[in-house]
Design a protein around this motif. Structure first.
Motif, short mmCIF file in Angstrom:
data_model
loop_
_atom_site.label_atom_id
_atom_site.label_comp_id
_atom_site.label_asym_id
_atom_site.label_seq_id
_atom_site.Cartn_x
_atom_site.Cartn_y
_atom_site.Cartn_z
N ALA A 30 0.76 -1.24 0.10
CA ALA A 30 0.06 -0.09 0.13
C ALA A 30 0.73 1.33 0.04
O ALA A 30 0.24 2.51 -0.47
N LYS A 31 2.11 1.26 0.49
CA LYS A 31 2.89 2.48 0.53
C LYS A 31 3.85 2.72 -0.60
O LYS A 31 4.72 3.64 -0.73
N LEU A 32 3.77 1.61 -1.80
CA LEU A 32 4.56 1.97 -3.06
C LEU A 32 4.22 3.11 -3.48
O LEU A 32 3.03 3.56 -3.66
N ARG A 33 5.16 4.00 -3.75
CA ARG A 33 4.89 5.36 -4.67
C ARG A 33 5.17 5.05 -6.06
O ARG A 33 6.06 4.38 -6.65
N ILE A 34 4.15 5.37 -6.78
CA ILE A 34 4.01 4.98 -8.23
C ILE A 34 3.76 6.31 -9.25
O ILE A 34 2.80 7.34 -8.39
N LEU A 35 4.43 6.54 -9.98
CA LEU A 35 4.10 7.77 -10.89
C LEU A 35 3.60 7.47 -12.20
O LEU A 35 4.10 6.59 -13.03
N VAL A 36 2.44 7.79 -12.70
CA VAL A 36 1.78 7.69 -13.79
C VAL A 36 2.14 8.80 -14.83
O VAL A 36 1.82 9.83 -14.34
N THR A 37 2.77 8.66 -15.90
CA THR A 37 3.36 9.68 -16.63
C THR A 37 2.00 10.54 -17.54
O THR A 37 2.27 11.79 -17.94
N ARG A 38 1.05 9.72 -17.94
CA ARG A 38 0.05 10.54 -18.79
C ARG A 38 -1.30 10.10 -18.07
O ARG A 38 -1.18 8.97 -17.36
N ARG A 39 -2.43 10.59 -18.18
CA ARG A 39 -3.65 10.27 -17.67
C ARG A 39 -3.87 8.96 -18.39
O ARG A 39 -3.76 8.68 -19.44
N TRP A 40 -4.64 8.15 -17.61
CA TRP A 40 -5.40 6.92 -18.06
C TRP A 40 -6.87 7.22 -18.06
O TRP A 40 -7.33 8.18 -17.37
N PRO A 41 -7.57 6.20 -18.56
CA PRO A 41 -9.17 6.34 -18.25
C PRO A 41 -9.45 6.32 -16.78
O PRO A 41 -8.59 5.69 -15.97
N GLU A 42 -10.37 6.97 -16.35
CA GLU A 42 -10.74 7.30 -14.85
C GLU A 42 -10.71 6.04 -14.21
O GLU A 42 -10.31 6.00 -12.93
N ALA A 43 -11.30 4.99 -14.84
CA ALA A 43 -11.72 3.76 -14.09
C ALA A 43 -10.49 3.01 -13.48
O ALA A 43 -10.42 2.44 -12.55
N VAL A 44 -9.73 2.91 -14.44
CA VAL A 44 -8.24 2.14 -13.93
C VAL A 44 -7.49 3.25 -13.24
O VAL A 44 -6.74 2.71 -12.43
N GLU A 45 -7.47 4.57 -13.32
CA GLU A 45 -6.77 5.26 -12.39
C GLU A 45 -7.10 5.10 -11.20
O GLU A 45 -6.51 4.82 -10.06
#
Length: 323
Positions: free
Chosen positions: A4-19
């Motif tokens: 739960a504490k893993l930090r993740i960077l998503v570089t571009r927006r994804w569809p809202e459901a998967v975000e």
């Protein structure tokens, strides 16, 4: 390590459901502007996050990878990974994954869209109507080419190429392909597909050519001036693979001089920049990298990324490891 504490960077927006699905389990930072991150920002992220989720619009080169030691997974949102320096990632013990399989049908559909638009001159007609220049129906207006009975030459014969072949067969086309080796005999027989071990031989045999090879140094300018010259006069070229596979100067020459009747492109070597000469040509259809752009496909791609992250975070085998 607490998942739960893993930090993740998503570089571009994804569809809202998967975000939302990703954010339920992890500490996620989304790129709110949805503009490409520059190299310095990506390099800094290597020290600030555990997982980086790049896309084809991000250049994860050796300098970016050298930016820090915290990131241990590059969970790519997309099938192609030629924008990632795999050797540099491997040297630092960084795993790399992608999202194969789920965008096959969407990309094959778009390949046929480009093929139909190019051969039936749909782009020219649409522009004419919008410009208020259409003067009405007439027998010789914007005459194109039928697909029925024509030979579709597929450069590469992976999943997307085979799905394209299935669709082309429904239009009455004949199928030929070039690859490193013949496809499974049952697959080839089902599609009545003829194998050419030589690229130029395939190009000489095809009325329409569609590209389905990965990017990278081995395929850069695979379709160069010599390859285009080998194509039949009046043939068409479609590319939904990678922009760098085609020498666009040579393509522009062939479209301008009339050797090729038309082309349909969805990818370019320096996206979002489109080769200037192509913008001025009426006989090329230009789309903004829409190959996988259906809601269903983009959500499935996101879920593939999430599955790879879950597997990595819990010490399981990565479903879609490329390095």
């Amino acid at each position: 390590m607490c998942v739960a504490k893993l930090r993740i960077l998503v570089t571009r927006r994804w569809p809202e459901a998967v975000e939302q699905e990703l954010a339920e389990d992890y500490d996620v930072t989304f790129n709110e502007s949805d503009k490409p991150l520059d190299q310095s920002t990506l390099a800094s992220a290597m020290n600030e996050y555990d997982v980086l989720c790049p896309t084809v619009s991000d250049r994860i080169d050796a300098d970016v990878i050298a930016g820090g030691d915290r990131v241990k997974l590059l969970a790519n949102y997309g099938v192609g990974f030629d924008h990632i320096a795999l050797e540099a990632a491997r040297a630092k013990g960084i795993a790399v994954t992608n999202t194969p399989g789920v965008l096959t049908d969407a990309t094959a559909d778009l390949t046929m869209t480009l093929l139909l638009m190019a051969t039936r001159r749909g782009g020219e007609g649409e522009r004419e109507v919008r410009a208020g220049q259409w003067t009405g129906w007439r027998p010789t207006h914007l005459l194109g080419s039928s697909l029925h009975g024509k030979v579709l030459g597929l450069v590469g014969f992976g999943r997307i190429a085979q799905a394209t072949a299935c669709r082309a067969r429904a239009f009455g086309m004949k199928i030929a392909y070039y690859g490193r080796h013949p496809a499974d005999s049952k697959c080839a027989c089902d599609l009545d597909a003829h194998f050419y071990p030589d690229l130029h031989a395939l190009l000489r045999a095809a009325d329409m050519v569609s590209l389905h090879v990965p990017g990278g140094t081995q395929t850069r300018h695979m379709i160069d001036a010599a390859a285009i010259k080998a194509m039949r006069e009046g043939a068409y070229l479609v590319n939904t693979a990678r922009g760098e596979v085609v020498d666009h100067e040579a393509l522009a020459d062939a479209l301008t001089g009339g050797h090729l009747a038309g082309a349909g492109l969805d990818v370019y070597p320096e996206e979002p920049k489109v080769p200037e000469r192509l913008l001025a040509l009426p006989n090329v259809v230009l789309l903004p990298h829409l190959g996988s752009a259906t809601r269903e496909t983009r959500e499935a791609m996101g879920r593939k990324v999430i599955a790879n992250i879950h597997a990595w975070a819990t010490g399981q085998n990565l479903p879609d490891a490329v390095s």
